[in-house]
Design a protein around this motif. Structure first.
Motif, mmCIF file in Angstrom:
data_model
loop_
_atom_site.group_PDB
_atom_site.id
_atom_site.type_symbol
_atom_site.label_atom_id
_atom_site.label_comp_id
_atom_site.label_asym_id
_atom_site.label_seq_id
_atom_site.Cartn_x
_atom_site.Cartn_y
_atom_site.Cartn_z
ATOM 1 N N VAL A 31 0.808 -1.220 0.000
ATOM 2 C CA VAL A 31 0.000 0.000 0.000
ATOM 3 C C VAL A 31 0.842 1.271 0.000
ATOM 4 O O VAL A 31 0.323 2.365 -0.264
ATOM 5 C CB VAL A 31 -0.957 0.037 1.210
ATOM 6 N N ASN A 32 2.149 1.162 0.299
ATOM 7 C CA ASN A 32 2.949 2.368 0.525
ATOM 8 C C ASN A 32 2.959 3.311 -0.668
ATOM 9 O O ASN A 32 2.839 4.526 -0.517
ATOM 10 C CB ASN A 32 4.384 1.982 0.898
ATOM 11 N N VAL A 33 3.130 2.756 -1.870
ATOM 12 C CA VAL A 33 3.235 3.588 -3.064
ATOM 13 C C VAL A 33 1.879 4.165 -3.448
ATOM 14 O O VAL A 33 1.800 5.221 -4.067
ATOM 15 C CB VAL A 33 3.835 2.767 -4.223
ATOM 16 N N ALA A 34 0.795 3.481 -3.073
ATOM 17 C CA ALA A 34 -0.545 3.871 -3.534
ATOM 18 C C ALA A 34 -1.290 4.760 -2.547
ATOM 19 O O ALA A 34 -2.462 5.078 -2.775
ATOM 20 C CB ALA A 34 -1.377 2.616 -3.809
ATOM 21 N N LEU A 35 -0.656 5.197 -1.475
ATOM 22 C CA LEU A 35 -1.369 5.960 -0.445
ATOM 23 C C LEU A 35 -2.041 7.235 -0.969
ATOM 24 O O LEU A 35 -3.177 7.530 -0.586
ATOM 25 C CB LEU A 35 -0.421 6.291 0.710
ATOM 26 N N PRO A 36 -1.403 8.015 -1.845
ATOM 27 C CA PRO A 36 -2.107 9.201 -2.352
ATOM 28 C C PRO A 36 -3.397 8.858 -3.097
ATOM 29 O O PRO A 36 -4.424 9.532 -2.940
ATOM 30 C CB PRO A 36 -1.079 9.851 -3.290
ATOM 31 N N GLN A 37 -3.359 7.787 -3.893
ATOM 32 C CA GLN A 37 -4.556 7.379 -4.648
ATOM 33 C C GLN A 37 -5.627 6.819 -3.715
ATOM 34 O O GLN A 37 -6.825 7.060 -3.906
ATOM 35 C CB GLN A 37 -4.173 6.339 -5.710
ATOM 36 N N ILE A 38 -5.217 6.076 -2.691
ATOM 37 C CA ILE A 38 -6.170 5.549 -1.713
ATOM 38 C C ILE A 38 -6.830 6.698 -0.955
ATOM 39 O O ILE A 38 -8.051 6.698 -0.732
ATOM 40 C CB ILE A 38 -5.463 4.588 -0.734
ATOM 41 N N ARG A 39 -6.039 7.693 -0.577
ATOM 42 C CA ARG A 39 -6.577 8.858 0.140
ATOM 43 C C ARG A 39 -7.682 9.527 -0.660
ATOM 44 O O ARG A 39 -8.761 9.833 -0.138
ATOM 45 C CB ARG A 39 -5.441 9.846 0.412
ATOM 46 N N ASP A 40 -7.429 9.739 -1.946
ATOM 47 C CA ASP A 40 -8.431 10.401 -2.784
ATOM 48 C C ASP A 40 -9.625 9.486 -3.058
ATOM 49 O O ASP A 40 -10.763 9.957 -3.175
ATOM 50 C CB ASP A 40 -7.799 10.831 -4.113
ATOM 51 N N GLY A 41 -9.375 8.175 -3.129
ATOM 52 C CA GLY A 41 -10.433 7.249 -3.501
ATOM 53 C C GLY A 41 -11.498 7.076 -2.436
ATOM 54 O O GLY A 41 -12.677 6.888 -2.753
ATOM 55 N N VAL A 42 -11.109 7.124 -1.153
ATOM 56 C CA VAL A 42 -12.085 6.914 -0.082
ATOM 57 C C VAL A 42 -12.250 8.147 0.794
ATOM 58 O O VAL A 42 -12.908 8.084 1.839
ATOM 59 C CB VAL A 42 -11.718 5.686 0.784
ATOM 60 N N GLY A 43 -11.662 9.258 0.394
ATOM 61 C CA GLY A 43 -11.861 10.510 1.109
ATOM 62 C C GLY A 43 -11.192 10.587 2.458
ATOM 63 O O GLY A 43 -11.782 11.073 3.421
ATOM 64 N N LEU A 44 -9.938 10.134 2.552
ATOM 65 C CA LEU A 44 -9.202 10.188 3.807
ATOM 66 C C LEU A 44 -8.471 11.517 3.941
ATOM 67 O O LEU A 44 -8.062 12.125 2.948
ATOM 68 C CB LEU A 44 -8.174 9.055 3.869
ATOM 69 N N SER A 45 -8.281 11.965 5.180
ATOM 70 C CA SER A 45 -7.403 13.105 5.436
ATOM 71 C C SER A 45 -5.964 12.609 5.414
ATOM 72 O O SER A 45 -5.690 11.401 5.387
ATOM 73 C CB SER A 45 -7.707 13.703 6.806
ATOM 74 N N ASP A 46 -5.017 13.545 5.458
ATOM 75 C CA ASP A 46 -3.615 13.142 5.476
ATOM 76 C C ASP A 46 -3.309 12.298 6.715
ATOM 77 O O ASP A 46 -2.589 11.306 6.642
ATOM 78 C CB ASP A 46 -2.711 14.386 5.455
ATOM 79 N N GLY A 47 -3.872 12.706 7.870
ATOM 80 C CA GLY A 47 -3.663 11.927 9.079
ATOM 81 C C GLY A 47 -4.332 10.561 8.997
ATOM 82 O O GLY A 47 -3.778 9.554 9.431
#
Length: 485
Positions: A31-47
């Motif tokens: 998951v490390n490389v995909a974190l920016p895409q995961i954040r946008d995909g499920v609406g996560l904050s940076d934290g």
């Protein structure tokens, strides 16, 4: 007629068990490389994004001891199969998640499955291969797939995210778990239930909650700082729960961590050194992709491809580790491996904001891959050496716990140091220079930790009395009389 261990191929079983370990390590890093895409995909904050990683690591690290003891009491093959089923189902649920709570819960469930898989699989390897060259070669394979799983996670994470989207990093893990589960049903022989007595529920609860509070406090400290009241509260809870655990263990007739475990072989020293190695290992695969993407500007796919030389060196080192150990001895092997990895990290501590992959990462990656793999194989072997057979699953859970908890502590400390160095450098340097300054600090401190670990390695020569079941080669495992598998 029931098929017993003697009618099955140990090689085929080892391949399946190594595959199980590979999936666990893959899920740690994919998951490390995909974190920016995961954040946008499920609406996560940076934290909140960090909990996509932390939920898995938290459940995995906190439940490993429970998983290892359950494997001894309920049957290692049975716990392995259950863990694989939970792990695969959770991976599928993570890929289908459309909201952050579902995704984070699925990642925690993945960690639960992994906590059952890792100690049960390692104990089954020990059952299949008695002490001697055969076990050394088997643990070499184990080490090779462990390192390859971590590197392959970065490569696959980048490739799948770029090609089909972040969901496929979880779908791929779910799909890959299916043949491992099927192979375990067919190839892994039934193993006897070697543990006895009642499950230590109070002790297990106390230590699981203590590890949960510790890892949660460490991961929160990376974002909020070490003096944050929430972080200090988590550490206070950890201290109270660990005290309760010690008191419970003294009174329980069948404690989770029986004293005999630490009187056997090199369990205590081996686990201490594994924790120190883990503190550097987990952080390495956190900082390397960040430097490649944020400073060198590599794409997720190119970042993943950049891990291949390190992975190849890791596999080579794991293959060579048993031979080197037979030639120069286990303690000298561990020391040389730690110094080799430290040299690679010192080299990394000289990275440049205007560097290149070939000049700054290729050479260090090869040294690190060789040193890391050899040290991992040898410390794993030494940490389970001499352990009584009824405690093999617990010993496997303990060495994995040492690596995971050591990794959580190391990552929290190194991330704090790197962040502080970056913040100080940002006041008078461009952003890329400031980021690089932080990464250099992280790699330099990691090298210092490994040099200190190498200085402690001679303590491994102080071998305590072996457990009775390891005094002679283990017999081939047979089915339990009560039919449990």
């Amino acid at each position: 007629m029931r098929i017993t261990a003697t009618t099955r191929s140990p090689g085929a079983a080892l391949a399946v068990l190594a595959g199980a370990q590979f999936t666990v390590m893959l899920a740690t890093s994919i998951v490390n490389v995909a974190l920016p895409q995961i954040r946008d995909g499920v609406g996560l904050s940076d934290g909140g994004t960090t909990w996509v990683v932390n939920a898995y690591g938290l459940a995995f690290g906190a439940l490993l001891l429970a998983g290892g003891r359950a494997a001894d009491l309920l049957g290692r093959r049975r716990v392995l199969l259950a863990g694989l089923a939970v792990f695969g189902a959770a991976s599928l649920a993570a890929g289908l998640a459309t909201s952050s709570p579902v995704l984070i819960a699925a990642r925690a469930l993945q960690g639960l499955g992994a906590a059952a898989i890792a100690p049960a699989a390692l104990a089954l390897v020990m059952d299949l291969f008695p002490p001697g060259p055969g076990r050394g070669r088997a643990l070499g394979v184990w080490g090779a797939v462990s390192g390859a799983g971590g590197a392959a996670g970065v490569l696959l994470g980048g490739a799948l995210t770029q090609a089909w989207g972040w969901q496929w990093i979880f779908f791929a893990v779910a799909i890959g778990t299916l043949p491992v589960l099927a192979g375990a049903v067919v190839s892994v022989p039934p193993a006897p239930v070697t543990g006895s007595g009642r499950f230590d529920l109070p002790g297990t609860t106390a230590v699981t909650l203590a590890l949960t509070a510790l890892v949660w406090g460490l991961t929160t400290a990376r974002r909020s700082g070490w003096t944050d009241t929430t972080v200090l509260g988590a550490f206070a809870v950890t201290a109270v729960l660990l005290t309760a655990f010690v008191l419970v263990e003294r009174r329980h007739p069948n404690p989770l961590l029986p004293p005999r475990l630490f009187r056997a072989g090199r369990v205590t020293v081996g686990n201490a050194l594994m924790a120190l190695l883990g503190s550097v290992w987990i952080a390495l695969f956190f900082f390397l992709p960040l430097y490649q993407q944020q400073v060198l500007g590599s794409s997720p796919l190119v970042t993943g491809l950049g891990q291949l030389p390190l992975a190849a060196a890791n596999m080579l080192g794991s293959t060579l580790a048993p031979r080197i150990s037979r030639r120069i001895g286990p303690t000298a092997t561990v020391t040389a491996a730690l110094l080799t990895e430290a040299a690679g990290l010192l080299w990394l501590s000289r990275i440049s904001a205007h560097g290149s992959y070939v000049a700054d990462l290729l050479g260090p990656g090869i040294l690190i891959g060789l040193g890391l793999s050899i040290a991992f194989v040898q410390l794993t072997a030494l940490s389970v050496e001499g352990v009584a057979r009824q405690d093999a699953g617990l010993a496997g859970g303990l060495v994995n716990t040492s690596r995971q908890v050591g990794g959580a502590i190391g990552l929290a400390v190194l991330a704090t140091l790197a962040g502080t160095a970056t913040a100080e450098a940002a006041a008078h340097q461009p952003q890329l220079e400031a980021l690089t300054a932080g990464y250099r600090i992280a790699f330099g401190v990691s090298a210092a930790v490994l040099l200190a670990t190498a200085a402690l390695a001679p303590l491994l020569t102080r071998r305590r009395e072996s457990g009775p079941s390891e005094a002679s080669p283990n017999p081939a495992p047979q089915p339990a009389a009560d039919g449990r598998r």
